[in-house]
Motif scaffolding. Structure first.
Motif, PDB file in Angstrom:
ATOM      1  N   HIS A  63       0.831  -1.208   0.000  1.00  0.00           N
ATOM      2  CA  HIS A  63       0.000   0.000   0.000  1.00  0.00           C
ATOM      3  C   HIS A  63       0.865   1.259   0.000  1.00  0.00           C
ATOM      4  N   GLU A 109      -3.828 -10.412   2.900  1.00  0.00           N
ATOM      5  CA  GLU A 109      -4.991 -10.274   2.031  1.00  0.00           C
ATOM      6  C   GLU A 109      -5.796 -11.572   1.983  1.00  0.00           C
ATOM      7  N   ASN A 562      -6.564   2.234  -4.201  1.00  0.00           N
ATOM      8  CA  ASN A 562      -7.756   1.448  -3.854  1.00  0.00           C
ATOM      9  C   ASN A 562      -7.424   0.012  -4.222  1.00  0.00           C
ATOM     10  N   GLU A 566      -9.316  -4.965  -1.548  1.00  0.00           N
ATOM     11  CA  GLU A 566     -10.372  -4.221  -0.865  1.00  0.00           C
ATOM     12  C   GLU A 566     -11.645  -4.165  -1.705  1.00  0.00           C
ATOM     13  N   CYS A 756      -9.958   4.678   1.711  1.00  0.00           N
ATOM     14  CA  CYS A 756      -9.732   3.902   0.483  1.00  0.00           C
ATOM     15  C   CYS A 756     -10.943   3.563  -0.370  1.00  0.00           C
ATOM     16  N   ILE A 822     -14.849  -2.124   1.800  1.00  0.00           N
ATOM     17  CA  ILE A 822     -13.567  -1.580   1.324  1.00  0.00           C
ATOM     18  C   ILE A 822     -12.787  -1.004   2.498  1.00  0.00           C
ATOM     19  N   SER A 823     -13.443  -0.154   3.276  1.00  0.00           N
ATOM     20  CA  SER A 823     -12.767   0.456   4.422  1.00  0.00           C
ATOM     21  C   SER A 823     -12.483  -0.564   5.508  1.00  0.00           C
ATOM     22  N   MET A 825     -11.739  -3.692   4.998  1.00  0.00           N
ATOM     23  CA  MET A 825     -10.547  -4.408   4.538  1.00  0.00           C
ATOM     24  C   MET A 825      -9.291  -3.560   4.732  1.00  0.00           C
ATOM     25  N   TYR A 826      -9.370  -2.289   4.381  1.00  0.00           N
ATOM     26  CA  TYR A 826      -8.183  -1.421   4.482  1.00  0.00           C
ATOM     27  C   TYR A 826      -7.673  -1.347   5.913  1.00  0.00           C
TER      28      TYR A 826
END
Length: 1017
Positions: A63, A109, A562, A566, A756, A822-823, A825-826
């Motif tokens: 990242h 991941e 991004n 995610e 993200c 998404i957030s 996961m980030y």
């Protein structure tokens, strides 16, 4: 050590061998003409694993752009020996977080995808016939894979630089054309957030343009309940009275400025509103119709029966349910109101070569110009979802859409016939896709229970009414299941096929049938095969610069990575195929995700409570201010309506304050760009009995950590006010400081920036708010789903009897839930250490750019020790006098170098604001700096008289491929124009059009697809 060298064309930093040898520069091979100078890195053995049982592959390293060696070089340039030393010199010690974030360590991941899949599987996918403005639909796979899941579409930024945004602008123009055609109105915007807020915007616009003195808005009781509630929330803050009633009996005996009706109604009934519109207009009121787009392929469009405004949701045009969002709302109105329409409007203009070109028209970012006089605070829209909806219409075309609508309608007729055979009484009004079934309370209980046993959701409108809404996914088996549910033990002794020939239920009456054509433009009649649609989408994609091409260094916008990992869960059925009003017991996976994400965001910000409902940053601002307003009201301080806002603030801040019923009082900034504390103190004391809030951005809008932030908060609190912090710059705080710790009472978080969620070409966004403990009881509620349960908020809530929530600010209970993974996961991928390092590197990257450019351009504002936060403002104003070069000239020239320009002329006119984020590598940062330095030399040529002041590389930028093939009347070479660096020779991104004439487009406003002859000309 590798050395830097600028190539003769003025741009790219090349890396060469320490000896200076260049193995590929002898010109003896074809490859040497195409390939950059090779760089050979010694292969180092990996460090031995201390414990293979606990080893986790590091997402953090992927990242964060710069590697450890790069970080060391960048820190050396700045004069620091560690990231810690840099942060100590940048961030005031008085606000520093003294302990690490209490979050788990980052995981791999693979591991997290498995964990999130387990959470997702706690959701139950029922077939929902609930309706209420949300329908299951089929997302064509070609659109899902090539737009929704394609980073070339979802990582684009808002098209403020139209020359490199022609693809998505064309798709949005298609959306506007689709909406105007279907609604029968003359102009539509490029999407809003959801149907509820679109209706609220319609109310605000009606109030602004109506010539009566009325302060009352009339709403039909047949509107969706969530829409009514969102309108009531907006109206209360503005001092507008809302009357709810039956359009058939209301005689406009009470003065009203506007009215809202649903078409078809929430229970499915189709009403003829012609006479109602006539009565409204006679009373001086505007009529807004909340319409279903698919039904308008069969029904008389609102514009033809007298509507002034049409709003609604385009979700059923191929956008997944997603438990409520994100979906693109539409807003259409008459030409007379084009300058009052909220949100963004795509218009047709022309470029410097006379070619048709698209751009955002009229009120683009108007809230940044008009501030508290703005008509709306809308900033982020739902562009990606509007594009999907428009492509759905392009793919199916008018005949395809009509066939879908006819099939849904005919299946509803079959369903009605079957229910009547079973002895049920239906509503007497004509319908499109929704039926109202009259039952006894006892029948209702058994029917709902049987439905759940068949994994089916129905809508229980009240104790004696059940609603059934069909959609394009309906099948014969679905109807058979419904018949079995309603038949119960007696059984249904017929099949849907048996009913086809005997279904004679009255359908749409002739007076309400559509007779006018729609979607006649070639774009809706040319791409019905997957091959043709695929090529069309890729043609559009090639005209847009996204993160797949280069860094997008926009200040205050945080265009970071991004990650694909995610994004993967977004299209999982367990998240995508859930109706927003499904019973809570079916959404335990979502509730777990909400609870964990709320807990993490609370820890990151220091706040006691989080609301995930606001579905954009602007909505977060608005919701936060409403919470403050409600808090003051609960204490009897209804006179506290003054909102102090620094002159440097985002334009959405004053617009949001006005929407929340507050009076804006500006606070000055000093020469360093900081809040003038003496002016703040004077105004806080002057309005101490009326002070409601201060809106402050931190780090400041000027990109600096203001040392006086604690004192600023203390001054406001001492005078009875609350501190609202705009979280746009939270990317400079995570893991380093927390807004609640240094005095903020409310903060909205742009998940589409710091956490993200991708910008999607201008949306979707998410703007949840965090609040201090005393404000938790006032967080948003919802009329359909109880969202403030103990299991859905962290920490535990006060007793329900002490809750005084504001009304909903979004149509769906949790805003846009399907993008929250998404957030989730980030944060889980990065963990406490990764999040903190990301913030540190974001600050490092910005300071590295500022340092590399400071000998070429002034850096406008710096904080303690001459450092900036996570963004920096480069001052370009001096070039107007020295070379007649404007900031736009430099921005457009950056396009020739392969970059999206930074934020232009905001917050200071004549400057650019640069934010590199933590995701960009040192190589990309150097490429940007080298481009800016090379452009400075191009300006110097003008200053020294070596280049013409009007016909030069900057004034004519961006240079297009078409321009190269025409007569060349410039005193510089074609090669220098379009290939200023070695990188551009190998990775050229071509602007689709030349410099656009913005003024021409506003003088000749066209906001729907042009006829093909215009393009042929």
């Amino acid at each position: 050590m590798l050395e830097h060298s600028i190539d003769q064309s003025g741009g790219r930093t090349n890396l060469s061998h320490p000896s200076g040898a260049n193995a590929a520069s002898d010109g003896h091979s074809e490859a040497s003409q195409r390939l950059p100078n090779p760089v050979f890195y010694p292969v180092k053995p990996a460090s031995p694993l201390s414990n293979p049982l606990t080893y986790t592959d590091s997402f953090e390293e992927r990242h964060i752009g710069p590697g450890n060696a790069d970080l060391a070089q960048m820190l050396e340039l700045l004069g620091f020996d560690s990231l810690d030393a840099l942060i100590d010199a940048t961030v005031p010690q008085s606000i520093r977080l003294q302990t690490p974030l209490k979050l788990e360590a980052g995981k791999s991941e693979y591991e997290l995808l498995q964990a999130l899949k387990e959470i997702a599987q706690e959701n139950q996918i029922f077939q929902s016939f609930i309706g209420m403005g949300y329908s299951n639909c089929i997302t064509p796979p070609v659109i899902q894979r090539n737009i929704l899941e394609n980073p070339a579409w979802y990582t684009q930024y808002t098209p403020y630089q139209p020359e490199i945004a022609q693809g998505r602008l064309e798709a949005l123009l298609n959306f506007q054309t689709m909406v105007t055609d279907l609604t029968g109105l003359e102009i539509a915007n490029a999407s809003l957030l959801d149907e509820g807020t679109a209706a609220a915007e319609a109310m605000s616009m009606s109030y602004g343009v109506c010539k009566t003195k009325a302060k009352t808005f009339w709403v039909s009781e047949a509107c969706h309940p969530q829409t009514i509630a969102v309108v009531q929330t907006r109206a209360q803050a503005l001092g507008i009275e809302v009357i709810i009633g039956d359009h058939r009996t209301f005689q406009f005996d009470v003065p009203v400025f506007g009215a809202l009706v649903q078409y078809p109604a929430t229970d499915g009934a189709i009403y003829d509103y012609r006479e109602f519109c006539d009565r409204a207009h006679a009373a001086g009121a505007l009529v807004t119709v909340a319409a279903d787009l698919l039904s308008l392929t069969l029904l008389t469009p609102p514009g033809e029966f007298g509507a002034d405004i049409a709003v609604g949701n385009s979700q059923r045009f191929g956008v997944p349910l997603g438990y409520g969002g994100p979906h693109a709302a539409f807003f259409a109105t008459r030409e007379a109101y084009k300058r009052q329409i909220p949100g963004r409007l795509v218009g047709v203009s022309k470029d410097i070569h006379g070619q048709p070109a698209l751009r955002l028209a009229l009120q683009t970012r108007e809230q940044h110009i008009r501030r508290d006089k703005a008509t709306s605070n809308i900033c982020t829209a739902q562009v990606l979802l509007a594009i999907i909806a428009s492509m759905y219409a392009v793919y199916h075309g008018p005949q395809g859409l009509q066939r879908i609508a006819q099939r849904v309608h005919q299946m509803t007729i079959v369903l009605a016939e079957g229910l009547q055979r079973l002895g049920y009484e239906l509503g007497t009004e004509p319908f499109f896709d929704t039926l109202k079934v009259n039952v006894t309370p006892d029948q209702a209980k058994h029917i709902i229970n049987r439905a759940h046993s068949h994994h089916v959701n129905l809508r229980q409108i009240d104790a004696t009414t059940i609603g059934l809404a069909l959609d394009e996914t309906i099948s014969s088996d679905s109807l058979l299941t419904l018949f079995q549910i309603f038949a119960g033990e007696q059984g249904a002794h017929f099949t849907p096929e048996d009913l086809l020939s005997s279904s004679h239920h009255p359908i749409i009456p002739p007076a309400l049938q559509r007779t006018t054509p729609y979607l006649t433009h070639p774009v809706f009649n040319s791409y019905h095969s997957e091959t043709e649609l695929l090529r069309y989408m890729y043609r559009l994609q090639s005209r847009d610069l996204s993160l797949t091409t280069a860094m997008i260094p926009l200040g205050s916008c945080t265009m970071k990575l991004n990650a694909t990992t995610e994004m993967i869960p977004v299209t999982w059925p367990e998240f995508g195929q859930i109706h927003p009003f499904a019973p809570l017991e079916q959404t335990r996976g979502y509730q777990t995700l909400f609870e964990q994400l709320e807990h993490w965001l609370a820890e990151i910000t220091g706040f006691a409570g989080i609301s995930l409902q606001p579905n954009a940053g602007s909505q977060g601002e608005y919701a936060g201010l409403l919470v403050i307003r409600q808090y003051h009201e609960s204490r009897g301080d209804s006179d506290r309506t003054v909102c102090l806002i620094p002159t440097s603030a985002h334009g959405t801040n004053p617009a949001s304050a006005v929407m929340a019923g507050m009076k804006v009082v500006p606070v000055d900034c000093d020469r360093e760009g900081n809040i003038d504390i003496a002016d703040l103190k004077a105004k806080a004391e002057k309005y101490r009995d009326q002070l409601s809030a201060l809106m402050v951005t931190y780090p400041s809008t000027h990109g600096v950590f203001e040392a006086g932030i604690r004192e600023i908060c203390d001054i406001v609190h001492a005078n009875g006010g609350q501190v609202y912090m705009d979280g746009a710059n939270m990317n400079a705080q995570v893991g380093i400081c927390r807004p609640a710790d240094f005095g903020a009472d409310v903060c909205h978080l742009n998940l589409h920036k710091t956490f993200c969620i991708p910008h999607g070409g201008g949306g979707p966004g998410m703007g949840p708010i965090g609040v201090a403990k005393h404000l938790v009881p006032f967080l948003p509620g919802h009329p359909v789903i109880q969202i403030r349960d103990d299991h859905s908020s962290t920490p535990p809530l006060p007793h329900p009897s002490t809750l005084h929530p504001i009304g909903p600010v979004s149509a769906a209970p949790w805003g846009s839930p399907s993008i929250l993974p998404i957030s989730w996961m980030y944060i889980a991928l990065m963990g406490a250490e990764g999040l903190t390092k990301a913030t540190e590197v974001a600050i490092l990257n910005a300071n590295y750019i500022a340092k590399r450019l400071e000998n070429h351009y002034p850096v406008l504002y710096k904080g303690k020790n001459g450092l900036v936060a996570h963004e920096c403002i480069i001052d370009l104003r001096q070039f107007k006098k020295s070379a007649e070069i404007e900031v736009d000239d430099i921005a457009k020239r950056l396009i020739d170098y392969g970059f999206h320009p930074p934020t232009v002329s905001w917050p200071v006119a004549g400057t650019i604001m640069v934010e590199p984020t933590e995701s960009e590598s040192k190589q990309e940062l150097d490429r940007f700096c080298d481009a800016m330095i090379a452009i400075r030399e191009e300006i110097r040529e003008i200053e020294e008289g070596k280049a013409d002041r009007h016909n030069n590389l900057l004034k004519n930028a961006p240079h297009t491929a078409l321009a190269l093939t025409e007569e060349w009347n410039h005193p510089y070479s074609r090669q220098r124009a379009v290939y200023p660096t070695t990188w551009t020779k190998e990775n050229k991104f071509w602007a689709a059009v030349g410099r656009i004439d913005q003024a021409y487009g506003d003088r000749h406003l066209v906001c729907t697809c042009l006829p093909m002859e215009a393009y042929q000309e």
